[in-house]
Design a protein around this motif. Structure first.
Motif, PDB file in Angstrom:
ATOM      1  N   ALA A  21       0.832  -1.208   0.000  1.00  0.00           N
ATOM      2  CA  ALA A  21       0.000   0.000   0.000  1.00  0.00           C
ATOM      3  C   ALA A  21       0.864   1.254   0.000  1.00  0.00           C
ATOM      4  O   ALA A  21       0.617   2.195  -0.770  1.00  0.00           O
ATOM      5  N   ALA A  22       1.889   1.275   0.853  1.00  0.00           N
ATOM      6  CA  ALA A  22       2.778   2.437   0.911  1.00  0.00           C
ATOM      7  C   ALA A  22       3.539   2.612  -0.391  1.00  0.00           C
ATOM      8  O   ALA A  22       3.688   3.736  -0.897  1.00  0.00           O
ATOM      9  N   LEU A  23       4.031   1.509  -0.958  1.00  0.00           N
ATOM     10  CA  LEU A  23       4.774   1.585  -2.215  1.00  0.00           C
ATOM     11  C   LEU A  23       3.878   2.068  -3.349  1.00  0.00           C
ATOM     12  O   LEU A  23       4.293   2.906  -4.176  1.00  0.00           O
ATOM     13  N   GLY A  24       2.655   1.560  -3.397  1.00  0.00           N
ATOM     14  CA  GLY A  24       1.740   1.975  -4.453  1.00  0.00           C
ATOM     15  C   GLY A  24       1.416   3.464  -4.384  1.00  0.00           C
ATOM     16  O   GLY A  24       1.416   4.151  -5.407  1.00  0.00           O
ATOM     17  N   VAL A  25       1.151   3.965  -3.182  1.00  0.00           N
ATOM     18  CA  VAL A  25       0.858   5.392  -3.027  1.00  0.00           C
ATOM     19  C   VAL A  25       2.077   6.237  -3.387  1.00  0.00           C
ATOM     20  O   VAL A  25       1.960   7.276  -4.041  1.00  0.00           O
ATOM     21  N   ALA A  51      -4.745   7.469  -2.267  1.00  0.00           N
ATOM     22  CA  ALA A  51      -4.164   7.336  -0.922  1.00  0.00           C
ATOM     23  C   ALA A  51      -5.198   6.819   0.074  1.00  0.00           C
ATOM     24  O   ALA A  51      -4.901   5.938   0.902  1.00  0.00           O
ATOM     25  N   VAL A  52      -6.419   7.338   0.006  1.00  0.00           N
ATOM     26  CA  VAL A  52      -7.469   6.884   0.930  1.00  0.00           C
ATOM     27  C   VAL A  52      -7.854   5.440   0.620  1.00  0.00           C
ATOM     28  O   VAL A  52      -8.091   4.639   1.535  1.00  0.00           O
ATOM     29  N   GLY A  53      -7.907   5.088  -0.669  1.00  0.00           N
ATOM     30  CA  GLY A  53      -8.228   3.708  -1.029  1.00  0.00           C
ATOM     31  C   GLY A  53      -7.192   2.723  -0.522  1.00  0.00           C
ATOM     32  O   GLY A  53      -7.528   1.680   0.047  1.00  0.00           O
ATOM     33  N   ALA A  54      -5.914   3.061  -0.719  1.00  0.00           N
ATOM     34  CA  ALA A  54      -4.843   2.200  -0.206  1.00  0.00           C
ATOM     35  C   ALA A  54      -4.878   2.157   1.317  1.00  0.00           C
ATOM     36  O   ALA A  54      -4.633   1.107   1.935  1.00  0.00           O
ATOM     37  N   GLY A  55      -5.199   3.291   1.944  1.00  0.00           N
ATOM     38  CA  GLY A  55      -5.299   3.325   3.402  1.00  0.00           C
ATOM     39  C   GLY A  55      -6.437   2.455   3.920  1.00  0.00           C
ATOM     40  O   GLY A  55      -6.307   1.823   4.967  1.00  0.00           O
ATOM     41  N   ALA A  56      -7.548   2.400   3.177  1.00  0.00           N
ATOM     42  CA  ALA A  56      -8.668   1.559   3.585  1.00  0.00           C
ATOM     43  C   ALA A  56      -8.279   0.087   3.569  1.00  0.00           C
ATOM     44  O   ALA A  56      -8.629  -0.680   4.475  1.00  0.00           O
ATOM     45  N   ILE A  57      -7.535  -0.306   2.541  1.00  0.00           N
ATOM     46  CA  ILE A  57      -7.090  -1.697   2.451  1.00  0.00           C
ATOM     47  C   ILE A  57      -6.097  -2.019   3.564  1.00  0.00           C
ATOM     48  O   ILE A  57      -6.159  -3.086   4.190  1.00  0.00           O
ATOM     49  N   ALA A  58      -5.180  -1.091   3.825  1.00  0.00           N
ATOM     50  CA  ALA A  58      -4.220  -1.303   4.897  1.00  0.00           C
ATOM     51  C   ALA A  58      -4.914  -1.361   6.259  1.00  0.00           C
ATOM     52  O   ALA A  58      -4.551  -2.168   7.125  1.00  0.00           O
ATOM     53  N   ALA A  59      -5.925  -0.520   6.446  1.00  0.00           N
ATOM     54  CA  ALA A  59      -6.652  -0.510   7.725  1.00  0.00           C
ATOM     55  C   ALA A  59      -7.337  -1.844   7.974  1.00  0.00           C
ATOM     56  O   ALA A  59      -7.382  -2.336   9.111  1.00  0.00           O
ATOM     57  N   GLY A  84     -11.986   0.162  -1.175  1.00  0.00           N
ATOM     58  CA  GLY A  84     -10.616   0.418  -1.625  1.00  0.00           C
ATOM     59  C   GLY A  84     -10.470   0.393  -3.133  1.00  0.00           C
ATOM     60  O   GLY A  84      -9.933   1.336  -3.732  1.00  0.00           O
ATOM     61  N   PRO A  85     -10.945  -0.667  -3.812  1.00  0.00           N
ATOM     62  CA  PRO A  85     -10.846  -0.687  -5.278  1.00  0.00           C
ATOM     63  C   PRO A  85     -11.530   0.494  -5.954  1.00  0.00           C
ATOM     64  O   PRO A  85     -10.999   1.049  -6.914  1.00  0.00           O
ATOM     65  N   LEU A  86     -12.705   0.891  -5.474  1.00  0.00           N
ATOM     66  CA  LEU A  86     -13.396   2.020  -6.097  1.00  0.00           C
ATOM     67  C   LEU A  86     -12.573   3.297  -5.992  1.00  0.00           C
ATOM     68  O   LEU A  86     -12.412   4.035  -6.982  1.00  0.00           O
ATOM     69  N   LEU A  87     -12.036   3.579  -4.819  1.00  0.00           N
ATOM     70  CA  LEU A  87     -11.247   4.796  -4.635  1.00  0.00           C
ATOM     71  C   LEU A  87      -9.965   4.770  -5.468  1.00  0.00           C
ATOM     72  O   LEU A  87      -9.549   5.786  -6.018  1.00  0.00           O
TER      73      LEU A  87
END
Length: 268
Positions: A21-25, A51-59, A84-87
């Motif tokens: 997630a961090a690498l993708g953002v 960033a919010v989508g990746a954060g949702a997946i990480a959360a 996450g995918p939608l964002l």
């Protein structure tokens, strides 16, 4: 019978999810910054969306989500497979990649992959819907759900499928990035409606009966099923809004081109 919490603490899978997630953002933000520095327009809200989508997946991987075990699991399902995918898709990551890669072999190769037959098949709305919703029916109406709590490898594969299938379905419906084939609004709307119905029916079955091989408290099971039902509806409405906005924009551009051509003909 199994009754496990969604998260059991940090592990290898959690660390991998956080790293990816961090690498993708970071990669997305870096590409967007380079694009703006050379003078190209790229809305800032897309960076925030990714960033919010990746954060949702990480959360979903890190946090102990509220509610009982099944409710918490279902909240994670919504974050990983739908929200996450939608964002992320709203940020148009493939379009950004194409615009940031220099013209040449790399860009041509990427376009070749995007326009290949396998990619066209996987992003066909009906195929993506079957992979996504069919996978959920297999997960919750077979012993697979119980097995994933006893085997880390199975759990990893299931979570990867939920995310990948959710991404494919969202890409196939929204079609914001350049894909090989175009589908009309009626086709996309019908597939979205049928997929939403399959998701809702599955949620209703879970309201009445736990996945095979598991046993949850009635209140927890019903709360999780309701979260799945109403959360799925909310994401479905969001996808419908994306479809409507994209269709409205395409119609506006088509009318503008028609007016331009109509004005140019008398002058010619």
């Amino acid at each position: 019978m199994h009754d496990h919490p969604t998260n059991t603490g940090p592990g290898a899978l959690t660390l991998v999810v956080l790293l990816m997630a961090a690498l993708g953002v970071a990669l997305y933000t870096g590409a967007a910054v380079r694009l703006r520095r050379r003078g190209d327009a790229w809305p800032w809200w897309r960076d925030v969306s990714v960033a919010v989508g990746a954060g949702a997946i990480a959360a979903a991987a890190v946090l102990r989500l509220p509610g009982g075990p099944f409710t918490a699991h279902m909240a994670g399902h919504l974050l990983v497979g739908m929200v996450g995918p939608l964002l992320i898709v709203l940020g148009r990551p493939v379009t950004l990649l194409l615009r940031s890669v220099p013209v040449g072999g790399a860009r041509a190769g990427l376009l070749t992959v995007l326009h290949s037959r396998p990619a066209a098949l996987l992003t066909a709305p009906a195929v993506a819907a079957v992979l996504d919703m069919g996978g959920l029916w297999v997960l919750y109406r077979t012993p697979l759900f119980a097995a994933m709590h006893d085997d880390m490898l199975v759990a990893t594969v299931v979570h990867l499928h939920v995310f990948t299938a959710g991404m494919l379905f969202t890409v196939a419906i929204c079609r914001l990035d350049p894909l090989r084939r175009r589908y009309g609004l009626p086709h996309l709307a019908v597939v979205l409606l049928l997929a939403g119905a399959a998701h809702a029916v599955l949620a209703k079955t879970l309201y009445a009966q736990s996945p095979p091989g598991t046993m949850f408290a009635a209140s927890d099971l019903q709360a999780g099923a309701q979260l799945m039902y109403y959360g799925g509806d909310a994401v479905g409405v969001a996808l419908a809004v994306v479809l409507a906005v994209r269709w409205y924009g395409e119609m506006g551009r088509a009318r503008a081109r028609a007016v331009t051509v109509g004005r140019a003909r008398p002058a010619a």
